[in-house]
Design a protein around this motif. Structure first.
Motif, PDB file in Angstrom:
ATOM      1  N   ILE A 123      10.652  -3.548   6.046  1.00  0.00           N
ATOM      2  CA  ILE A 123      10.484  -3.066   7.413  1.00  0.00           C
ATOM      3  C   ILE A 123       9.025  -3.136   7.852  1.00  0.00           C
ATOM      4  CG2 ILE A 123      10.711  -1.038   8.901  1.00  0.00           C
ATOM      5  CD1 ILE A 123      13.130  -0.219   7.220  1.00  0.00           C
ATOM      6  N   GLY A 124       8.116  -2.794   6.957  1.00  0.00           N
ATOM      7  CA  GLY A 124       6.699  -2.813   7.289  1.00  0.00           C
ATOM      8  C   GLY A 124       6.058  -4.179   7.225  1.00  0.00           C
ATOM      9  N   GLU A 125       6.846  -5.205   6.883  1.00  0.00           N
ATOM     10  CA  GLU A 125       6.318  -6.565   6.803  1.00  0.00           C
ATOM     11  C   GLU A 125       6.773  -7.436   7.968  1.00  0.00           C
ATOM     12  OE1 GLU A 125       6.291  -6.883   1.893  1.00  0.00           O
ATOM     13  OE2 GLU A 125       7.814  -7.920   3.073  1.00  0.00           O
ATOM     14  N   ILE A 126       7.679  -6.936   8.783  1.00  0.00           N
ATOM     15  CA  ILE A 126       8.270  -7.763   9.833  1.00  0.00           C
ATOM     16  C   ILE A 126       7.262  -8.073  10.933  1.00  0.00           C
ATOM     17  CG2 ILE A 126      10.008  -7.819  11.658  1.00  0.00           C
ATOM     18  CD1 ILE A 126      11.856  -6.254   9.825  1.00  0.00           C
ATOM     19  N   SER A 127       6.611  -7.055  11.465  1.00  0.00           N
ATOM     20  CA  SER A 127       5.664  -7.252  12.562  1.00  0.00           C
ATOM     21  C   SER A 127       4.266  -6.825  12.141  1.00  0.00           C
ATOM     22  CB  SER A 127       6.101  -6.461  13.801  1.00  0.00           C
ATOM     23  OG  SER A 127       5.133  -6.563  14.829  1.00  0.00           O
ATOM     24  N   GLU A 128       3.422  -7.800  11.851  1.00  0.00           N
ATOM     25  CA  GLU A 128       2.035  -7.492  11.507  1.00  0.00           C
ATOM     26  C   GLU A 128       1.310  -6.887  12.710  1.00  0.00           C
ATOM     27  OE1 GLU A 128       0.956  -7.740   8.526  1.00  0.00           O
ATOM     28  OE2 GLU A 128       2.573  -8.906   7.636  1.00  0.00           O
ATOM     29  N   LEU A 129       1.719  -7.276  13.906  1.00  0.00           N
ATOM     30  CA  LEU A 129       1.099  -6.740  15.118  1.00  0.00           C
ATOM     31  C   LEU A 129       1.312  -5.234  15.215  1.00  0.00           C
ATOM     32  CD1 LEU A 129      -0.300  -7.032  17.850  1.00  0.00           C
ATOM     33  CD2 LEU A 129       1.928  -7.615  18.852  1.00  0.00           C
ATOM     34  N   ALA A 130       2.538  -4.791  14.980  1.00  0.00           N
ATOM     35  CA  ALA A 130       2.840  -3.363  15.056  1.00  0.00           C
ATOM     36  C   ALA A 130       2.059  -2.582  14.001  1.00  0.00           C
ATOM     37  CB  ALA A 130       4.346  -3.142  14.881  1.00  0.00           C
ATOM     38  N   VAL A 131       1.985  -3.136  12.792  1.00  0.00           N
ATOM     39  CA  VAL A 131       1.246  -2.468  11.720  1.00  0.00           C
ATOM     40  C   VAL A 131      -0.242  -2.422  12.050  1.00  0.00           C
ATOM     41  CG1 VAL A 131       0.638  -2.553   9.275  1.00  0.00           C
ATOM     42  CG2 VAL A 131       2.955  -3.140   9.995  1.00  0.00           C
ATOM     43  N   LEU A 132      -0.758  -3.506  12.621  1.00  0.00           N
ATOM     44  CA  LEU A 132      -2.171  -3.553  13.001  1.00  0.00           C
ATOM     45  C   LEU A 132      -2.498  -2.489  14.042  1.00  0.00           C
ATOM     46  CD1 LEU A 132      -4.955  -4.904  12.949  1.00  0.00           C
ATOM     47  CD2 LEU A 132      -4.108  -6.535  14.653  1.00  0.00           C
ATOM     48  N   ILE A 133      -1.631  -2.332  15.019  1.00  0.00           N
ATOM     49  CA  ILE A 133      -1.852  -1.311  16.051  1.00  0.00           C
ATOM     50  C   ILE A 133      -1.879   0.078  15.417  1.00  0.00           C
ATOM     51  CG2 ILE A 133      -0.841  -0.202  18.082  1.00  0.00           C
ATOM     52  CD1 ILE A 133       0.235  -2.955  18.897  1.00  0.00           C
ATOM     53  N   GLY A 134      -0.931   0.325  14.514  1.00  0.00           N
ATOM     54  CA  GLY A 134      -0.908   1.617  13.828  1.00  0.00           C
ATOM     55  C   GLY A 134      -2.142   1.834  12.974  1.00  0.00           C
ATOM     56  N   GLY A 135      -2.588   0.780  12.288  1.00  0.00           N
ATOM     57  CA  GLY A 135      -3.775   0.895  11.451  1.00  0.00           C
ATOM     58  C   GLY A 135      -5.030   1.161  12.261  1.00  0.00           C
ATOM     59  N   LEU A 136      -5.171   0.472  13.389  1.00  0.00           N
ATOM     60  CA  LEU A 136      -6.332   0.689  14.256  1.00  0.00           C
ATOM     61  C   LEU A 136      -6.328   2.101  14.839  1.00  0.00           C
ATOM     62  CD1 LEU A 136      -6.521  -2.735  16.137  1.00  0.00           C
ATOM     63  CD2 LEU A 136      -7.939  -1.933  14.234  1.00  0.00           C
ATOM     64  N   LEU A 137      -5.138   2.625  15.082  1.00  0.00           N
ATOM     65  CA  LEU A 137      -5.039   4.003  15.580  1.00  0.00           C
ATOM     66  C   LEU A 137      -5.533   4.992  14.523  1.00  0.00           C
ATOM     67  CD1 LEU A 137      -4.120   5.988  17.757  1.00  0.00           C
ATOM     68  CD2 LEU A 137      -1.832   5.928  16.750  1.00  0.00           C
ATOM     69  N   LEU A 138      -5.174   4.751  13.263  1.00  0.00           N
ATOM     70  CA  LEU A 138      -5.652   5.620  12.181  1.00  0.00           C
ATOM     71  C   LEU A 138      -7.171   5.567  12.062  1.00  0.00           C
ATOM     72  CD1 LEU A 138      -3.056   4.982   9.308  1.00  0.00           C
ATOM     73  CD2 LEU A 138      -3.161   6.903  10.906  1.00  0.00           C
ATOM     74  N   ILE A 139      -7.733   4.384  12.250  1.00  0.00           N
ATOM     75  CA  ILE A 139      -9.190   4.244  12.198  1.00  0.00           C
ATOM     76  C   ILE A 139      -9.834   4.963  13.381  1.00  0.00           C
ATOM     77  CG2 ILE A 139     -11.097   2.598  12.376  1.00  0.00           C
ATOM     78  CD1 ILE A 139      -9.399   0.603  10.827  1.00  0.00           C
ATOM     79  N   ALA A 140      -9.250   4.800  14.567  1.00  0.00           N
ATOM     80  CA  ALA A 140      -9.797   5.445  15.766  1.00  0.00           C
ATOM     81  C   ALA A 140      -9.766   6.968  15.641  1.00  0.00           C
ATOM     82  CB  ALA A 140      -9.011   4.999  17.000  1.00  0.00           C
ATOM     83  N   LEU A 141      -8.744   7.480  14.979  1.00  0.00           N
ATOM     84  CA  LEU A 141      -8.628   8.929  14.775  1.00  0.00           C
ATOM     85  C   LEU A 141      -9.414   9.405  13.561  1.00  0.00           C
ATOM     86  CD1 LEU A 141      -4.804   9.381  15.520  1.00  0.00           C
ATOM     87  CD2 LEU A 141      -6.730   9.924  17.025  1.00  0.00           C
ATOM     88  N   ARG A 142     -10.081   8.471  12.880  1.00  0.00           N
ATOM     89  CA  ARG A 142     -10.901   8.759  11.703  1.00  0.00           C
ATOM     90  C   ARG A 142     -10.087   9.364  10.561  1.00  0.00           C
ATOM     91  NH1 ARG A 142     -16.658  11.048  14.200  1.00  0.00           N
ATOM     92  NH2 ARG A 142     -17.066   9.232  15.537  1.00  0.00           N
ATOM     93  N   ILE A 143      -8.863   8.906  10.449  1.00  0.00           N
ATOM     94  CA  ILE A 143      -8.007   9.345   9.347  1.00  0.00           C
ATOM     95  C   ILE A 143      -8.259   8.491   8.112  1.00  0.00           C
ATOM     96  CG2 ILE A 143      -5.606   9.598   8.588  1.00  0.00           C
ATOM     97  CD1 ILE A 143      -4.863  10.196  11.473  1.00  0.00           C
ATOM     98  N   ILE A 144      -8.558   7.212   8.322  1.00  0.00           N
ATOM     99  CA  ILE A 144      -8.876   6.308   7.217  1.00  0.00           C
ATOM    100  C   ILE A 144     -10.207   5.623   7.513  1.00  0.00           C
ATOM    101  CG2 ILE A 144      -6.446   5.897   6.671  1.00  0.00           C
ATOM    102  CD1 ILE A 144      -6.719   3.159   8.053  1.00  0.00           C
ATOM    103  N   PRO A 145     -10.954   5.219   6.474  1.00  0.00           N
ATOM    104  CA  PRO A 145     -12.202   4.474   6.705  1.00  0.00           C
ATOM    105  C   PRO A 145     -11.899   3.037   7.103  1.00  0.00           C
ATOM    106  CG  PRO A 145     -11.791   4.688   4.354  1.00  0.00           C
ATOM    107  CD  PRO A 145     -10.732   5.508   5.042  1.00  0.00           C
TER     108      PRO A 145
END
Length: 241
Positions: A111-133
């Motif tokens: 499920i997490g491999e189907i859309s790299e775009l969706a995962v990228l958006i989620g990852g950038l959101l985590l970075i913007a919220l300073r949850i991950i480096p």
């Protein structure tokens, strides 16, 4: 969080009982056997994924085409590359793969491999919220890009382009959501950078030369075993010690 990550590491066709087995393995052998929350040396969701992959390989590698869960099962792009070579994936539209749409019957994955775009958006959101480096996924992804680019330039008829490796598989899922686990990654910034670099190198080596088409899960687990050593090497020495 472990439950969500486990779900993203399973195919959409996974039966309910396999999800339950995976959750049991993740909680017991991935977390509580080491002392519970905050003491696990490995990512529990990855422990469960590898266990399920080894125990139920057919069910774990039965994919559907993109977002269409009613579609016929299909091959993943990385799987086709591994079994049929570069010539089989040359005509695939990288943008459609990036978005999560099947191309000529090729697509799908966990499920997490189907859309790299969706995962990228989620990852950038985590970075913007300073949850991950930001530097862990950045170093991980750039390492895979550069390593696969070197081999592609050396022999493009044998090794796929780095762009193809970016838009397929679980690279973004692993880089943003798995390799950034605060419990299983090194403590120091320098250590985290070494960790991310190692994840990228091992992922690339498995994809290029291994018998299994994807190497993200194995790469992260291998580097997690090295986390104590990396911490020991990169720890900040006390003044005067």
């Amino acid at each position: 969080i472990t439950g969500l990550l486990l779900a993203l590491n399973l195919p959409s066709s996974a039966p309910w009982w396999m999800c339950a087995v995976g959750a049991f393995i993740a909680m017991l052998f991935g977390k509580h056997i080491f002392g519970g929350l905050g003491h696990n040396p490995f990512n529990p969701a990855l422990i469960a994924r590898v266990f399920l992959l080894l125990s139920f390989p057919t069910l774990m590698t039965t994919w559907h085409q993109g977002f269409n869960v009613d579609a016929l099962s299909c091959a993943t792009p990385l799987g086709m590359l591994k079994t049929e070579g570069v010539s089989a994936i040359q005509n695939l539209d990288n943008w459609r793969l990036f978005v999560g749409l099947p191309v000529n019957g090729v697509g799908g994955g966990s499920i997490g491999e189907i859309s790299e775009l969706a995962v990228l958006i989620g990852g950038l959101l985590l970075i913007a919220l300073r949850i991950i480096p930001f530097f862990i996924p950045l170093i991980y992804i750039v390492t895979v890009f550069l390593f696969t680019w070197i081999f592609h330039v050396y022999n493009p008829s044998l090794y796929a382009s780095p762009v193809f490796h970016m838009v397929t598989g679980g690279l973004f899922l692993g880089a943003f959501f798995m390799a950034t686990d605060m419990v299983t990654t090194p403590i120091t910034v320098k250590g985290k950078m070494i960790y991310a670099l190692g994840c990228g190198l091992i992922t690339s080596l498995i994809r290029l030369f291994g018998s299994y088409p994807e190497g993200v899960s194995f790469a992260i687990l291998i580097m997690e075993t090295l986390t104590p050593t990396i911490d020991k090497i990169t720890k900040i020495k006390k003044f005067g010690a």
